[in-house]
Design a protein around this motif. Structure first.
Motif, PDB file in Angstrom:
ATOM      1  N   ARG A   1       1.153  -1.048  -0.508  1.00 21.84           N
ATOM      2  CA  ARG A   1       0.467  -0.273  -0.027  1.00 21.84           C
ATOM      3  C   ARG A   1       0.481   1.336   0.453  1.00 21.84           C
ATOM      4  NH1 ARG A   1      -2.852  -3.456   3.372  1.00 21.84           N
ATOM      5  NH2 ARG A   1      -2.848  -1.895   5.826  1.00 21.84           N
ATOM      6  N   PHE A   2       0.173   1.736  -0.952  1.00 25.20           N
ATOM      7  CA  PHE A   2       1.716   3.274  -0.966  1.00 25.20           C
ATOM      8  C   PHE A   2       0.308   4.833  -0.824  1.00 25.20           C
ATOM      9  CE2 PHE A   2       2.949   0.452  -3.336  1.00 25.20           C
ATOM     10  CZ  PHE A   2       5.060   0.423  -3.131  1.00 25.20           C
ATOM     11  N   ASN A   3       0.682   5.606   0.050  1.00 22.35           N
ATOM     12  CA  ASN A   3       0.435   6.621   0.546  1.00 22.35           C
ATOM     13  C   ASN A   3       1.334   8.306   0.293  1.00 22.35           C
ATOM     14  OD1 ASN A   3      -2.020   5.357   1.171  1.00 22.35           O
ATOM     15  ND2 ASN A   3      -0.670   4.618   3.560  1.00 22.35           N
ATOM     16  N   SER A   4       1.061   8.829  -0.692  1.00 28.07           N
ATOM     17  CA  SER A   4       1.056  10.027  -1.251  1.00 28.07           C
ATOM     18  C   SER A   4       0.883  11.451  -0.048  1.00 28.07           C
ATOM     19  CB  SER A   4       2.127  10.253  -1.943  1.00 28.07           C
ATOM     20  OG  SER A   4       2.991   8.639  -3.120  1.00 28.07           O
ATOM     21  N   ILE A   5       1.633  12.165  -0.503  1.00 32.44           N
ATOM     22  CA  ILE A   5       1.100  13.341  -0.312  1.00 32.44           C
ATOM     23  C   ILE A   5       1.948  14.872  -0.369  1.00 32.44           C
ATOM     24  CG2 ILE A   5       0.346  15.294   1.498  1.00 32.44           C
ATOM     25  CD1 ILE A   5      -0.651  13.155   3.500  1.00 32.44           C
ATOM     26  N   LEU A   6       1.673  15.254  -2.096  1.00 30.44           N
ATOM     27  CA  LEU A   6       2.772  15.741  -2.282  1.00 30.44           C
ATOM     28  C   LEU A   6       2.111  17.581  -2.430  1.00 30.44           C
ATOM     29  CD1 LEU A   6       3.349  13.897  -5.315  1.00 30.44           C
ATOM     30  CD2 LEU A   6       4.277  13.762  -2.730  1.00 30.44           C
ATOM     31  N   VAL A   7       2.683  18.438  -2.388  1.00 30.61           N
ATOM     32  CA  VAL A   7       2.904  19.756  -2.327  1.00 30.61           C
ATOM     33  C   VAL A   7       3.606  20.514  -3.024  1.00 30.61           C
ATOM     34  CG1 VAL A   7       2.395  21.960  -1.225  1.00 30.61           C
ATOM     35  CG2 VAL A   7       1.566  20.499   0.118  1.00 30.61           C
ATOM     36  N   ALA A   8       3.334  20.938  -4.655  1.00 31.66           N
ATOM     37  CA  ALA A   8       4.599  22.267  -4.974  1.00 31.66           C
ATOM     38  C   ALA A   8       4.698  23.204  -5.807  1.00 31.66           C
ATOM     39  CB  ALA A   8       4.056  21.138  -6.793  1.00 31.66           C
TER      40      ALA A   8
ATOM     41  N   ALA B   1      -1.978  15.119  -4.620  1.00 32.96           N
ATOM     42  CA  ALA B   1      -1.463  16.435  -4.871  1.00 32.96           C
ATOM     43  C   ALA B   1      -1.691  18.145  -4.593  1.00 32.96           C
ATOM     44  CB  ALA B   1      -0.400  16.102  -6.366  1.00 32.96           C
ATOM     45  N   ILE B   2      -1.421  18.604  -4.176  1.00 37.56           N
ATOM     46  CA  ILE B   2      -1.350  20.229  -4.726  1.00 37.56           C
ATOM     47  C   ILE B   2      -0.197  20.968  -5.214  1.00 37.56           C
ATOM     48  CG2 ILE B   2      -2.078  22.197  -3.247  1.00 37.56           C
ATOM     49  CD1 ILE B   2      -3.524  20.958  -1.404  1.00 37.56           C
ATOM     50  N   VAL B   3      -0.898  21.451  -6.076  1.00 40.63           N
ATOM     51  CA  VAL B   3       0.242  21.993  -7.332  1.00 40.63           C
ATOM     52  C   VAL B   3       0.018  23.964  -6.963  1.00 40.63           C
ATOM     53  CG1 VAL B   3       0.892  23.467  -9.270  1.00 40.63           C
ATOM     54  CG2 VAL B   3       0.255  20.685  -8.921  1.00 40.63           C
ATOM     55  N   THR B   4       1.210  24.694  -6.186  1.00 37.16           N
ATOM     56  CA  THR B   4       0.288  25.687  -6.462  1.00 37.16           C
ATOM     57  C   THR B   4       2.147  26.817  -6.228  1.00 37.16           C
ATOM     58  OG1 THR B   4       1.354  25.964  -3.913  1.00 37.16           O
ATOM     59  CG2 THR B   4      -0.870  25.563  -3.915  1.00 37.16           C
ATOM     60  N   GLY B   5       1.918  26.792  -8.078  1.00 40.50           N
ATOM     61  CA  GLY B   5       2.798  27.326  -8.823  1.00 40.50           C
ATOM     62  C   GLY B   5       4.190  26.484  -9.645  1.00 40.50           C
ATOM     63  N   GLY B   6       3.857  24.825  -9.052  1.00 37.13           N
ATOM     64  CA  GLY B   6       4.819  23.834  -8.863  1.00 37.13           C
ATOM     65  C   GLY B   6       4.455  22.787  -9.839  1.00 37.13           C
ATOM     66  N   THR B   7       5.121  21.947 -10.874  1.00 43.82           N
ATOM     67  CA  THR B   7       4.803  20.768 -10.877  1.00 43.82           C
ATOM     68  C   THR B   7       4.748  19.406 -10.484  1.00 43.82           C
ATOM     69  OG1 THR B   7       6.428  22.031 -12.989  1.00 43.82           O
ATOM     70  CG2 THR B   7       5.274  19.243 -13.327  1.00 43.82           C
ATOM     71  N   VAL B   8       4.035  18.724 -10.500  1.00 38.97           N
ATOM     72  CA  VAL B   8       3.605  17.650  -9.932  1.00 38.97           C
ATOM     73  C   VAL B   8       3.495  16.730 -10.975  1.00 38.97           C
ATOM     74  CG1 VAL B   8       2.095  15.732  -8.124  1.00 38.97           C
ATOM     75  CG2 VAL B   8       2.592  17.563  -7.810  1.00 38.97           C
ATOM     76  N   ILE B   9       3.757  15.612 -11.341  1.00 43.61           N
ATOM     77  CA  ILE B   9       3.641  14.526 -11.870  1.00 43.61           C
ATOM     78  C   ILE B   9       3.399  12.997 -10.757  1.00 43.61           C
ATOM     79  CG2 ILE B   9       4.157  12.870 -14.285  1.00 43.61           C
ATOM     80  CD1 ILE B   9       6.486  15.255 -14.492  1.00 43.61           C
ATOM     81  N   ALA B  10       2.366  12.845 -11.287  1.00 44.62           N
ATOM     82  CA  ALA B  10       2.232  11.708 -10.093  1.00 44.62           C
ATOM     83  C   ALA B  10       1.549  10.472 -10.906  1.00 44.62           C
ATOM     84  CB  ALA B  10       0.684  11.974  -9.338  1.00 44.62           C
ATOM     85  N   ARG B  11       2.520   9.495 -10.761  1.00 41.78           N
ATOM     86  CA  ARG B  11       2.553   8.998 -11.798  1.00 41.78           C
ATOM     87  C   ARG B  11       2.100   7.272 -10.811  1.00 41.78           C
ATOM     88  NH1 ARG B  11       5.879   9.336 -16.084  1.00 41.78           N
ATOM     89  NH2 ARG B  11       7.184  10.833 -16.012  1.00 41.78           N
ATOM     90  N   GLY B  12       1.447   5.869 -11.629  1.00 44.09           N
ATOM     91  CA  GLY B  12       1.134   4.899 -10.825  1.00 44.09           C
ATOM     92  C   GLY B  12       1.062   4.260 -12.206  1.00 44.09           C
ATOM     93  N   ASN B  13       1.380   2.561 -11.593  1.00 45.80           N
ATOM     94  CA  ASN B  13       1.335   1.556 -12.089  1.00 45.80           C
ATOM     95  C   ASN B  13       1.358   0.584 -11.570  1.00 45.80           C
ATOM     96  OD1 ASN B  13       2.587  -0.454 -14.522  1.00 45.80           O
ATOM     97  ND2 ASN B  13       3.383   0.313 -15.175  1.00 45.80           N
ATOM     98  N   ILE B  14      -0.226  -0.413 -12.032  1.00 50.32           N
ATOM     99  CA  ILE B  14       0.233  -1.926 -11.752  1.00 50.32           C
ATOM    100  C   ILE B  14      -0.195  -2.800 -12.424  1.00 50.32           C
ATOM    101  CG2 ILE B  14      -1.494  -3.396 -10.026  1.00 50.32           C
ATOM    102  CD1 ILE B  14      -2.347  -0.706  -7.705  1.00 50.32           C
ATOM    103  N   THR B  15       1.320  -3.738 -12.079  1.00 48.15           N
ATOM    104  CA  THR B  15       1.181  -4.754 -13.202  1.00 48.15           C
ATOM    105  C   THR B  15       0.155  -6.172 -12.458  1.00 48.15           C
ATOM    106  OG1 THR B  15       2.824  -3.735 -14.735  1.00 48.15           O
ATOM    107  CG2 THR B  15       2.073  -5.939 -15.017  1.00 48.15           C
ATOM    108  N   GLY B  16       0.035  -6.687 -13.242  1.00 48.78           N
ATOM    109  CA  GLY B  16      -1.244  -8.425 -13.026  1.00 48.78           C
ATOM    110  C   GLY B  16      -0.438  -9.016 -13.850  1.00 48.78           C
ATOM    111  N   LYS B  17       0.338  -9.988 -13.500  1.00 45.99           N
ATOM    112  CA  LYS B  17       1.068 -10.846 -13.994  1.00 45.99           C
ATOM    113  C   LYS B  17      -0.177 -12.360 -14.194  1.00 45.99           C
ATOM    114  CE  LYS B  17       4.969  -9.118 -14.993  1.00 45.99           C
ATOM    115  NZ  LYS B  17       5.731  -8.972 -16.586  1.00 45.99           N
TER     116      LYS B  17
END
Lengths: 252, 385
Positions: free
Chosen positions: B237-244, B271-287
């Motif tokens: 499980r991943f939780n991210s909090i980002l402010v840019a 993610a919260i952007v106030t003038g910056g850049t956020v690239i929020a990626r996520g990839n789940i691969t089911g094999k």
């Protein structure tokens, strides 16, 4: 308490209310009837000051002050309160926190208030998240009970509420309006009546709520103007019997 | 980009003195550490590792069964850590891993022995204080079978620092039935370049929880940790909090490969952007069949800036259950007016919504840190408005 004079309101350039005059004296509960699309919700939202409702003529006077151009929060602070039909969910904000926010007049006992309208289970949940129609009504009343406004605007308080909860809801509204008949053993009922200073404007389609709350007057909104001001139950009977057509004819 | 050029950085720094008693750390440093969750009052921690520039200034365990040492020491003690060192990823991956292989500045080795549960979180701090330094760190975390470990990893810079670079190669191993909770709090600087390179392996019945928080400005950060759920029933499980804010460039993501039956992954970011850049990626691969994955990526642009959500789902067999939910935009006006109708002024209404938005439940945080985080979010709001 509330005076609306010659009010004309547009939504995106389209006239919805053409000429509304309304007076709700202190301590009175008025019922707002009207067919779908007649502008009932528009009137309520305009009184509260929500965006998108442009007042092009007339004014709204609350407690003697012209509030036509006041921001929403200042109207709320003056004692206007509204229940939302479809309130938005605010992620990460619990219902408990929301109730605390509402308590602008001073701290309230959130648990006790929640208990009264059977909202205890959602206190910890995000406000309005995954609530049913009836649960939303109760949650809105819970918030209003913390806010204790002097003029309450209720938009179809009974819609979506099951029979089991409608009496509860009615009782809660009566409480909010100081019209509840429950009293402590020591006080006499006359005391409750004398302190009644709260007013309300209630939209109803079905009229069911009239079985639970006492109304002083009914108003019929049709084609953007109030066309009738009568005893609420009488109006309801007429509408049930003849529909809104008769109101329309009567006004013209 | 000039900041990537190795000739712009120095590879060595004056050594800092080892501090035996954590309470003796300079108050200025202690404050910096505290901002990223690293408490010099150790009473609520099971151990501490602090790397300042290229010097380990403190390294101590406070619980039996929890091993904390410099990576160089572990390499000696465990015969080169053959099963772990550069096993998760290759030095050839990119220029940053290569550099860390060739010119390492140190790093930590933390191992929780089989069946041991950390009473309190273990804390690590990687701190930059020398102007223009490139700190090339290599870390290894091992949660042995049926252990349960929480690590708080704080990264920070000294207030005066302008330029610097941090490269962090991390290899995490979560063994059978073990749980690893890894909470990373970043507080870099406006011109700092940050390149974490993390790979995690989770065995049967293991759980890996990663919390990532970056509220302060950072020049350029790029991280896309890769997690392999290799054993039956493993969970991540991943939780991210980002402010840019202005000048911040955050390119972050989480990538999970579901390699075994009944594995589950959940990636949540705000993610919260106030003038910056956020690239929020996520990839789940089911094999393999029978796996589950959910991606949730929500962002608000409060002022100018760029917010790019890239949620990806890849199913390579039938019978997988994967979903994603992404929403970017501005605050819903109806939410603001709802709060205003309850008496809040517009500014307070917005900050209430923003705080709620960032109020992702960060699992396993000690109360004091949760409160600190709450305060940091409140301060962030203040800066944003």
């Amino acid at each position: 308490m509330l005076h609306i004079e010659d009010l004309r309101v547009e939504i995106s350039g389209k006239e919805i209310l053409s000429n509304v005059n309304l007076h709700i004296p202190e301590g009175e509960t008025h019922i707002l009837f009207g067919p779908n699309g007649s502008g009932k919700t528009t009137l309520m939202h305009t009184i509260m000051g929500f965006s998108g409702y442009k007042v092009t003529r007339g004014r709204i006077v609350f407690k003697g002050e012209d509030i036509t151009d006041l921001p929403i929060n200042e109207r709320a602070r003056m004692g206007l309160g509204v229940s939302f039909q479809r309130p938005p969910t605010i992620n990460g904000l619990s219902t408990r926190k929301m109730v605390e926010i509402c308590a602008t007049g001073g701290p309230v006992n959130v648990d006790q208030l929640a208990e009264q309208v059977h909202c205890t289970p959602f206190l910890t949940r995000d406000v309005n998240a995954n609530l049913s129609g009836g649960e939303i009504k109760r949650s809105e009343l819970l918030q209003l009970n913390a806010q204790r406004p002097d003029l309450v605007l209720l938009d179809e308080p009974e819609s979506g509420v099951d029979l089991e909860n409608i009496a509860l809801l009615g009782e809660s509204i009566n409480n909010l309006l100081n019209r509840g008949i429950r009293r402590s053993a020591k006080s006499r009922h006359i005391g409750v009546g004398h302190t009644r200073k709260k007013s309300a404007l209630v939209i109803t389609h079905t009229g069911h709520i009239l079985d639970y709350i006492t109304a002083d007057r009914g108003q019929v909104l049709n084609n953007g103007a109030l066309q009738c001001s009568q005893n609420a139950r009488e109006i309801l009977k007429w509408i049930r019997e003849y529909g809104y057509n008769e109101c329309y004819k009567c006004a013209n | 980009m000039e900041l990537m050029d190795n000739t712009n950085y120095s590879f060595d720094a004056e050594p800092h003195e080892y501090v035996d008693n954590l309470a003796d750390i300079s108050s200025e440093d202690a404050q910096e550490f505290l901002n990223v969750g690293v408490d010099t009052d150790e009473s609520n921690r099971s151990g501490t590792f602090i790397l300042k520039d290229v010097s380990v200034v403190h390294c101590k365990t406070r619980q039996e069964g929890v091993e904390i040492m410099k990576i160089s020491e572990a390499l000696e003690k465990y015969d080169g850590l053959k099963e772990y060192m550069w096993k998760g990823l290759s030095p050839e991956k990119d220029e940053f891993t290569q550099l860390t292989d060739e010119k390492p500045s140190g790093g930590f080795f933390i191992r929780c022995e089989a069946g041991v549960k950390t009473r309190f979180p273990v804390q690590t701090c990687l701190h930059l204080s020398k102007e223009g330094l490139t700190q090339n760190v290599h870390n290894i975390l091992i949660a042995e079978e049926d252990s349960d470990m929480h690590v708080i990893a704080g990264c920070s810079t000294s207030p005066h620092l302008d330029k610097g670079r941090h490269i962090g190669v991390s290899e995490f191993y979560v063994k059978k039935g073990a749980t690893l909770t890894y909470t990373m709090i970043h507080d870099w600087g406006a011109n700092i370049v940050v390149r974490p390179r993390t790979v995690t392996y989770v065995e049967e019945g293991g759980t890996y929880i990663s919390n990532y928080i970056s509220l302060k400005p950072v020049g350029s950060l790029e991280t896309n940790p890769l997690t392999y759920l290799n054993g039956k029933g493993a969970v991540a499980r991943f939780n991210s909090i980002l402010v840019a804010g202005v000048g911040t460039h955050l390119d972050t993501g989480s990538q999970v490969i579901l390699n075994a039956e009944d594995t589950k992954a959940e990636i949540i970011s705000r993610a919260i952007v106030t003038g910056g850049t956020v690239i929020a990626r996520g990839n789940i691969t089911g094999k393999v069949p029978g796996v589950k994955g959910h991606l949730e990526c929500k962002g608000l642009i409060l002022k100018d800036g760029l917010l790019h959500a890239i949620p990806e789902l890849q199913a390579e067999v039938p019978d997988v259950e994967m979903s994603h939910e992404a929403a970017v935009g501005k605050i819903d006006k109806r939410e603001i007016e709802y709060l205003m109708a309850r008496g809040l002024d517009e500014e307070t209404a917005i900050s209430t919504i923003v705080r709620g938005f960032l109020n992702v439940e960060i699992e396993g945080l000690p109360q004091s840190l949760a409160e600190k985080l709450d305060k940091a979010i409140a301060d962030t709001e203040h800066d944003m408005m």
